[in-house]
Scaffold this active site. Sequence first.
Site, mmCIF file in Angstrom:
data_model
loop_
_atom_site.group_PDB
_atom_site.id
_atom_site.type_symbol
_atom_site.label_atom_id
_atom_site.label_comp_id
_atom_site.label_asym_id
_atom_site.label_seq_id
_atom_site.Cartn_x
_atom_site.Cartn_y
_atom_site.Cartn_z
ATOM 1 N N SER A 185 6.834 -0.508 10.027
ATOM 2 C CA SER A 185 5.454 -0.397 9.556
ATOM 3 C C SER A 185 5.286 0.982 8.932
ATOM 4 O O SER A 185 5.898 1.958 9.401
ATOM 5 C CB SER A 185 4.512 -0.524 10.756
ATOM 6 O OG SER A 185 3.245 -0.014 10.437
ATOM 7 N N MET B 55 0.855 -1.191 0.000
ATOM 8 C CA MET B 55 0.000 0.000 0.000
ATOM 9 C C MET B 55 0.890 1.239 0.000
ATOM 10 O O MET B 55 0.461 2.320 0.418
ATOM 11 C CB MET B 55 -0.933 -0.010 1.209
ATOM 12 C CG MET B 55 -1.871 -1.225 1.174
ATOM 13 S SD MET B 55 -3.410 -0.986 2.064
ATOM 14 C CE MET B 55 -2.801 -0.784 3.710
ATOM 15 N N GLN C 172 -10.231 -2.362 2.673
ATOM 16 C CA GLN C 172 -9.727 -3.068 3.849
ATOM 17 C C GLN C 172 -9.601 -2.169 5.087
ATOM 18 O O GLN C 172 -9.103 -2.601 6.110
ATOM 19 C CB GLN C 172 -8.398 -3.762 3.540
ATOM 20 C CG GLN C 172 -7.207 -2.845 3.352
ATOM 21 C CD GLN C 172 -5.981 -3.626 2.908
ATOM 22 O OE1 GLN C 172 -5.890 -4.051 1.769
ATOM 23 N NE2 GLN C 172 -5.030 -3.823 3.804
ATOM 24 N N HIS D 13 9.452 -3.527 3.374
ATOM 25 C CA HIS D 13 8.957 -3.809 2.018
ATOM 26 C C HIS D 13 10.122 -4.137 1.085
ATOM 27 O O HIS D 13 10.033 -5.037 0.254
ATOM 28 C CB HIS D 13 8.240 -2.587 1.424
ATOM 29 C CG HIS D 13 6.994 -2.178 2.134
ATOM 30 N ND1 HIS D 13 6.903 -1.028 2.878
ATOM 31 C CD2 HIS D 13 5.771 -2.767 2.188
ATOM 32 C CE1 HIS D 13 5.679 -0.912 3.366
ATOM 33 N NE2 HIS D 13 4.978 -1.948 2.971
#
Length: 281
Positions: free
Chosen positions: A184, A29, A60, A36
């Site tokens: 994150s 995303m 989501q 990532h």
Amino acid sequence: MKIIKTVTEMSGLCNTELKNLKTGFVPTMGALHAGHISLVNQSVKENDITIVSIFVNPKQFNDKSDFENYPVTIENDLDLLEKANCDIVFIPQANDIYKDYDGYEMDFEGLDKIYEGEFRPGHFRGVIDIVYRFFSIINPDNSYFGEKDFQQLAIIKLMVKKAELPVNIIPCKIMREDSGLAMSSRNARLSINQKTTASEIYKTLNAVKESATVDQSPEQLISFITREIDKNDDLKTEYVVFCEPESLKSVNIFREKSSVRLCVAVWCGKIRLIDNISLQF
Ligand code: PAF
């Protein structure tokens, strides 16, 4: 590095030029970080072609403000992907990718209702809808998912099994900051002080991993973990659970020679963080 923005172009390429190449796919995303990029690096090593998608999937998000505040850093993302030797970046629009597609119907066998699912109703349905859609457009040989989203990984494996899709789901280790905080995209919304406080989450999980014995009760450890985390001013646990790594069934007794996953969700101020760790008895 090629940037593709439409479903027609992406599926056209996958059905022609890329058809006979081994394809690795990393769905994201955006707001990319070293976590990532570690997935991209692994894909580049293991495949002929690596495709990364960047799409903040509205379906989501159960919380509108979480969706609206989700960090978007497209220029930086493209820069990181170029440096990581990604071949293709797929950046679709919602009205294109969801055109004539209502989602993938599946029996989650209850996995969408527990832990994350209890606190984020509809979240996993949204994840499955988009991942299934990506897989049907790209038809990858391998697809890479971080273990930080441990429940997501288990549910995607279930979807692939049920739909009999010819794709290997490759789990990738959690990447952490030096402080231990799990990487994150949401960390970008933490202040420096909050980042330091949030690193207490991993410290607590790791201390339990190092010291837990089969004779202890999961229930007592859950109380201990909750107390330890919540004693930090800015932190509030939402759930703490020990579960079986494949079925995600919660564990209420530890058994010799078993592997158990300890998973938590914790609010740090207004930011919701998740983390998990594996325990071997
Ligand atoms: O893990 C994520 O970033 C998302 O849930 C995913 C897999 C890209 C689907 O939108």
